[in-house]
Scaffold this active site. Structure first.
Site, PDB file in Angstrom:
ATOM      1  N   HIS A 155       0.830  -1.212   0.000  1.00 38.29           N
ATOM      2  CA  HIS A 155       0.000   0.000   0.000  1.00 38.29           C
ATOM      3  C   HIS A 155       0.862   1.258   0.000  1.00 38.29           C
ATOM      4  CE1 HIS A 155      -2.999   2.948   1.155  1.00 38.29           C
ATOM      5  NE2 HIS A 155      -2.201   3.303   2.143  1.00 38.29           N
ATOM      6  N   GLU A 156       1.921   1.260   0.785  1.00 37.97           N
ATOM      7  CA  GLU A 156       2.785   2.433   0.879  1.00 37.97           C
ATOM      8  C   GLU A 156       3.559   2.663  -0.425  1.00 37.97           C
ATOM      9  OE1 GLU A 156       2.359   4.531   3.127  1.00 37.97           O
ATOM     10  OE2 GLU A 156       1.194   3.238   4.445  1.00 37.97           O
TER      11      GLU A 156
END
Length: 157
Positions: A155-156
């Protein structure tokens, strides 16, 4: 004490950004021949106000973005992991981030770090995708299994 330090750093950074932008506004207004006076005897000078707002809006955003990686390291106490010296869990964390970055087509691998916090958290910051920092909290590393950590890192990235 850490909260007070964060508030102090937040305030000082914003004051410095405002001073920088104020100087820039003065120079740009002088260059364009626009009066920095927004209120005139005839009312509001919309052209001057527009220039002022555009410079402060865009200028603040760009300065904040340019400083984001350095400020995140400083304010959060992020310890960047040296990939060549990492071992164990640190090496795996760097390998995961680099593997995900390659899949995302990022040519320059982001810096990877961790910071001391019992909270389960992670963030990515930086002015461009090729000058980025991915950081995770020690709480995230302690409480989540490998698949969950990889999901957060994906996600990051």
């Amino acid at each position: 004490m850490a909260f007070a330090k964060r508030i102090f750093l937040f305030l000082i950074v914003n004051v410095l950004v405002m001073v920088t932008i104020s100087i820039t506004v003065s120079l740009v207004c002088a260059f364009l021949g626009i009066s920095p006076n927004y209120m005139t005897s005839g009312g509001l000078n919309l052209q001057s106000l527009l220039v002022f707002c555009a410079i402060f809006g865009f200028g603040g955003a760009f300065i904040s973005l340019a400083m984001s990686r350095v400020m995140a390291k400083w304010m959060m106490g992020v310890k960047v992991i040296d990939a060549s010296r990492a071992s164990g869990a640190e090496r795996e964390l760097v390998a995961q981030v680099h593997r995900l970055a390659q899949k995302a087509g990022i040519s320059t691998m982001p810096e990877v770090g961790f910071y001391e916090s019992p909270e389960v958290n992670a963030f990515a910051t930086g002015p461009t995708r090729n000058r980025a920092l991915v950081a995770v909290s020690t709480g995230l590393l302690q409480r989540m299994d490998g698949a969950a950590v990889e999901g957060v890192l994906a996600h990051e990235v």
